[in-house]
Scaffold this motif. Sequence first.
Motif, PDB file in Angstrom:
ATOM      1  N   SER A 171       0.851  -1.191   0.000  1.00  0.00           N
ATOM      2  CA  SER A 171       0.000   0.000   0.000  1.00  0.00           C
ATOM      3  C   SER A 171       0.886   1.241   0.000  1.00  0.00           C
ATOM      4  CB  SER A 171      -0.903   0.011   1.231  1.00  0.00           C
ATOM      5  OG  SER A 171      -0.126   0.188   2.413  1.00  0.00           O
ATOM      6  N   TYR A 172       0.279   2.379  -0.316  1.00  0.00           N
ATOM      7  CA  TYR A 172       1.020   3.636  -0.261  1.00  0.00           C
ATOM      8  C   TYR A 172       1.540   3.875   1.157  1.00  0.00           C
ATOM      9  CZ  TYR A 172      -0.949   4.788  -4.839  1.00  0.00           C
ATOM     10  OH  TYR A 172      -1.281   4.779  -6.173  1.00  0.00           O
ATOM     11  N   ARG A 173       0.731   3.523   2.137  1.00  0.00           N
ATOM     12  CA  ARG A 173       1.127   3.723   3.531  1.00  0.00           C
ATOM     13  C   ARG A 173       2.369   2.898   3.863  1.00  0.00           C
ATOM     14  NH1 ARG A 173      -1.971   5.545   7.918  1.00  0.00           N
ATOM     15  NH2 ARG A 173      -3.935   5.164   6.812  1.00  0.00           N
ATOM     16  N   GLU A 174       2.410   1.664   3.396  1.00  0.00           N
ATOM     17  CA  GLU A 174       3.556   0.796   3.680  1.00  0.00           C
ATOM     18  C   GLU A 174       4.827   1.309   3.011  1.00  0.00           C
ATOM     19  OE1 GLU A 174       1.204  -3.481   4.258  1.00  0.00           O
ATOM     20  OE2 GLU A 174       1.754  -2.763   2.256  1.00  0.00           O
ATOM     21  N   ILE A 175       4.690   1.914   1.832  1.00  0.00           N
ATOM     22  CA  ILE A 175       5.862   2.471   1.159  1.00  0.00           C
ATOM     23  C   ILE A 175       6.349   3.725   1.874  1.00  0.00           C
ATOM     24  CG2 ILE A 175       6.665   3.556  -0.983  1.00  0.00           C
ATOM     25  CD1 ILE A 175       4.785   1.673  -2.485  1.00  0.00           C
ATOM     26  N   LEU A 176       5.424   4.553   2.316  1.00  0.00           N
ATOM     27  CA  LEU A 176       5.765   5.804   2.982  1.00  0.00           C
ATOM     28  C   LEU A 176       6.350   5.587   4.377  1.00  0.00           C
ATOM     29  CD1 LEU A 176       2.591   7.870   2.026  1.00  0.00           C
ATOM     30  CD2 LEU A 176       4.919   8.479   1.408  1.00  0.00           C
ATOM     31  N   PRO A 200      -3.589  -0.240  -2.886  1.00  0.00           N
ATOM     32  CA  PRO A 200      -2.364  -0.743  -3.529  1.00  0.00           C
ATOM     33  C   PRO A 200      -1.637   0.379  -4.264  1.00  0.00           C
ATOM     34  CG  PRO A 200      -4.198  -2.229  -3.936  1.00  0.00           C
ATOM     35  CD  PRO A 200      -4.785  -1.002  -3.286  1.00  0.00           C
ATOM     36  N   ALA A 201      -0.324   0.405  -4.132  1.00  0.00           N
ATOM     37  CA  ALA A 201       0.486   1.483  -4.703  1.00  0.00           C
ATOM     38  C   ALA A 201       0.695   1.262  -6.199  1.00  0.00           C
ATOM     39  CB  ALA A 201       1.821   1.585  -3.980  1.00  0.00           C
ATOM     40  N   THR A 202      -0.267   1.686  -6.983  1.00  0.00           N
ATOM     41  CA  THR A 202      -0.187   1.535  -8.441  1.00  0.00           C
ATOM     42  C   THR A 202       0.468   2.740  -9.108  1.00  0.00           C
ATOM     43  OG1 THR A 202      -2.413   2.459  -8.636  1.00  0.00           O
ATOM     44  CG2 THR A 202      -2.230   0.067  -8.499  1.00  0.00           C
ATOM     45  N   ARG A 203       0.731   3.784  -8.342  1.00  0.00           N
ATOM     46  CA  ARG A 203       1.288   5.029  -8.884  1.00  0.00           C
ATOM     47  C   ARG A 203       2.707   5.216  -8.378  1.00  0.00           C
ATOM     48  NH1 ARG A 203       1.701   8.893 -12.279  1.00  0.00           N
ATOM     49  NH2 ARG A 203       0.496  10.818 -12.155  1.00  0.00           N
ATOM     50  N   LEU A 204       3.638   5.504  -9.296  1.00  0.00           N
ATOM     51  CA  LEU A 204       4.997   5.859  -8.897  1.00  0.00           C
ATOM     52  C   LEU A 204       4.949   7.288  -8.378  1.00  0.00           C
ATOM     53  CD1 LEU A 204       7.456   4.583 -11.664  1.00  0.00           C
ATOM     54  CD2 LEU A 204       7.478   3.989  -9.245  1.00  0.00           C
ATOM     55  N   PHE A 205       5.201   7.478  -7.090  1.00  0.00           N
ATOM     56  CA  PHE A 205       5.025   8.814  -6.540  1.00  0.00           C
ATOM     57  C   PHE A 205       6.167   9.271  -5.629  1.00  0.00           C
ATOM     58  CE2 PHE A 205       3.832   6.149  -3.135  1.00  0.00           C
ATOM     59  CZ  PHE A 205       3.727   6.884  -1.960  1.00  0.00           C
ATOM     60  N   LEU A 206       7.158   8.421  -5.392  1.00  0.00           N
ATOM     61  CA  LEU A 206       8.295   8.801  -4.567  1.00  0.00           C
ATOM     62  C   LEU A 206       9.590   8.713  -5.370  1.00  0.00           C
ATOM     63  CD1 LEU A 206       7.567   7.112  -1.105  1.00  0.00           C
ATOM     64  CD2 LEU A 206       7.184   9.484  -1.787  1.00  0.00           C
ATOM     65  N   PRO A 207      10.525   9.630  -5.129  1.00  0.00           N
ATOM     66  CA  PRO A 207      11.752   9.694  -5.929  1.00  0.00           C
ATOM     67  C   PRO A 207      12.549   8.396  -5.986  1.00  0.00           C
ATOM     68  CG  PRO A 207      11.515  11.700  -4.650  1.00  0.00           C
ATOM     69  CD  PRO A 207      10.426  10.780  -4.190  1.00  0.00           C
ATOM     70  N   TYR A 208      12.776   7.757  -4.855  1.00  0.00           N
ATOM     71  CA  TYR A 208      13.623   6.565  -4.870  1.00  0.00           C
ATOM     72  C   TYR A 208      12.913   5.358  -5.489  1.00  0.00           C
ATOM     73  CZ  TYR A 208      17.541   8.655  -2.451  1.00  0.00           C
ATOM     74  OH  TYR A 208      18.632   9.433  -2.146  1.00  0.00           O
ATOM     75  N   GLU A 209      11.591   5.309  -5.383  1.00  0.00           N
ATOM     76  CA  GLU A 209      10.845   4.254  -6.066  1.00  0.00           C
ATOM     77  C   GLU A 209      10.920   4.472  -7.585  1.00  0.00           C
ATOM     78  OE1 GLU A 209      10.545   2.962  -2.490  1.00  0.00           O
ATOM     79  OE2 GLU A 209      10.040   5.057  -2.869  1.00  0.00           O
ATOM     80  N   PHE A 210      10.857   5.728  -7.999  1.00  0.00           N
ATOM     81  CA  PHE A 210      11.002   6.071  -9.415  1.00  0.00           C
ATOM     82  C   PHE A 210      12.391   5.676  -9.910  1.00  0.00           C
ATOM     83  CE2 PHE A 210      11.397   9.877 -12.541  1.00  0.00           C
ATOM     84  CZ  PHE A 210      11.058   9.070 -13.616  1.00  0.00           C
ATOM     85  N   LYS A 211      13.400   5.967  -9.117  1.00  0.00           N
ATOM     86  CA  LYS A 211      14.773   5.605  -9.481  1.00  0.00           C
ATOM     87  C   LYS A 211      14.899   4.097  -9.714  1.00  0.00           C
ATOM     88  CE  LYS A 211      18.055   4.948  -6.435  1.00  0.00           C
ATOM     89  NZ  LYS A 211      18.706   3.686  -6.880  1.00  0.00           N
ATOM     90  N   GLU A 212      14.330   3.307  -8.804  1.00  0.00           N
ATOM     91  CA  GLU A 212      14.383   1.856  -8.950  1.00  0.00           C
ATOM     92  C   GLU A 212      13.624   1.403 -10.194  1.00  0.00           C
ATOM     93  OE1 GLU A 212      16.173  -0.316  -7.147  1.00  0.00           O
ATOM     94  OE2 GLU A 212      17.004   1.480  -6.201  1.00  0.00           O
ATOM     95  N   ALA A 213      12.488   2.034 -10.450  1.00  0.00           N
ATOM     96  CA  ALA A 213      11.683   1.654 -11.616  1.00  0.00           C
ATOM     97  C   ALA A 213      12.436   1.905 -12.913  1.00  0.00           C
ATOM     98  CB  ALA A 213      10.366   2.436 -11.606  1.00  0.00           C
ATOM     99  N   ILE A 214      13.175   3.006 -12.985  1.00  0.00           N
ATOM    100  CA  ILE A 214      13.973   3.285 -14.180  1.00  0.00           C
ATOM    101  C   ILE A 214      14.991   2.171 -14.409  1.00  0.00           C
ATOM    102  CG2 ILE A 214      15.726   4.833 -15.158  1.00  0.00           C
ATOM    103  CD1 ILE A 214      14.274   7.145 -13.758  1.00  0.00           C
ATOM    104  N   SER A 215      15.595   1.696 -13.336  1.00  0.00           N
ATOM    105  CA  SER A 215      16.642   0.672 -13.449  1.00  0.00           C
ATOM    106  C   SER A 215      16.116  -0.646 -14.005  1.00  0.00           C
ATOM    107  CB  SER A 215      17.300   0.435 -12.076  1.00  0.00           C
ATOM    108  OG  SER A 215      18.007   1.590 -11.659  1.00  0.00           O
TER     109      SER A 215
END
Length: 373
Positions: A171-176, A200-215
């Motif tokens: 969830s977004y809460r668990e990621i935050l 469920p966290a279906t949206r990329l919304f945090l910088p480090y999660e975005f960084k991992e997604a790019i990789s």
Amino acid sequence: MIKKILFLFLFLGTTTSFSQNISLSEKAKVSILTCGLGPESYAMYGHTGIRIQDSINAIDVVYNYGAFDFSTPNFIGRFVKGDLQYFVTNGSFIDFYYNYQAENREIIEQELKLNPTQINLLFQQLNHSVYSEERFYTYKFIDRNCTTMVVDKINGILGKEYIKSDTSNQSYREILYPYMTDFYMKLGIQLIFGTKVDEPATRLFLPYEFKEAISYTKINGDSIEKSNKTILEVSKPEVPFNWLNSIYSLITILLVLVMINKKWITISYFVFAGLLGLFFSLVGLYSLHEEVLWNYNILLFNPLLLVFAWYVKKRIKERIVLFGQIILAMLLVYLAYMTTKIHLEIVWPFIAVHFYWIAKIVLKIKKSKLARG
């Protein structure tokens, strides 16, 4: 994620105006900058920027979403309501770098594999965003922030949502949750959040999660990441354990209140808890932030505690028992719901104190009635 106004002024003071018609050379590059976490609330999740370099045209500029102006009339009210206007800025990379160096926050750079046509299109779109009415937008914590705006820009250039979340099992809460290191700030944020952050966290919304997604993102089997390097390394001093800023201080405070066992303290606590629940209820009706809607934490900090406290003060026993039982029933529902929520580990002291105090008061009245028989 939100940049300080000082940072904004630095950028505006060094902004280079680019014509919409400039065509970048074949050597132009695009990279995503992921900036480290900071102790302040605006920086606790990091920051995302877009860097465009072109050595032939002497361009090295960073575009940033998430700036706002403290001088906006009724700033606090508009921030709480959720209609405060945020905007995109651009400025020289060197100013960007020195700002984060001064704040002791790392910068990770990921160059993207985009062709010259895509880079030029992105450059034109970003400049249009900066120098048109498109510059302003209404900020949303999850759906429209400094990271999501960049994600959408890059996916728009790619023509499809290639870069996306791979954490929908969380969830977004668990990621935050792990980002919040200050205990009382974490507690406050977790209490004001409603049901949206449990989705469920279906949206990329945090910088480090975005960084991992790019990789891990690939297009037709080819990675979109051309390079990944830390261009600003910092050393973070180890923060010693702070008892005052921990759950142990909260437990101690609540235990002391219980052990003093004074009626006025009990009533004052219930009034405080009830007012907090009333705030959670009203802010959800007032604010446009979806993250604070449908806040089930009002089952813990229940507005009915205000009524309960009044009857306790007036010693109206029948009403005390009635409202005490209603609040306890709602508290049981809350506890059952919270068994699957990550923040149960920091709110359980309140659950325990509420159960103990309310049940003790109700049982004492019931026992006195039975004794009189």
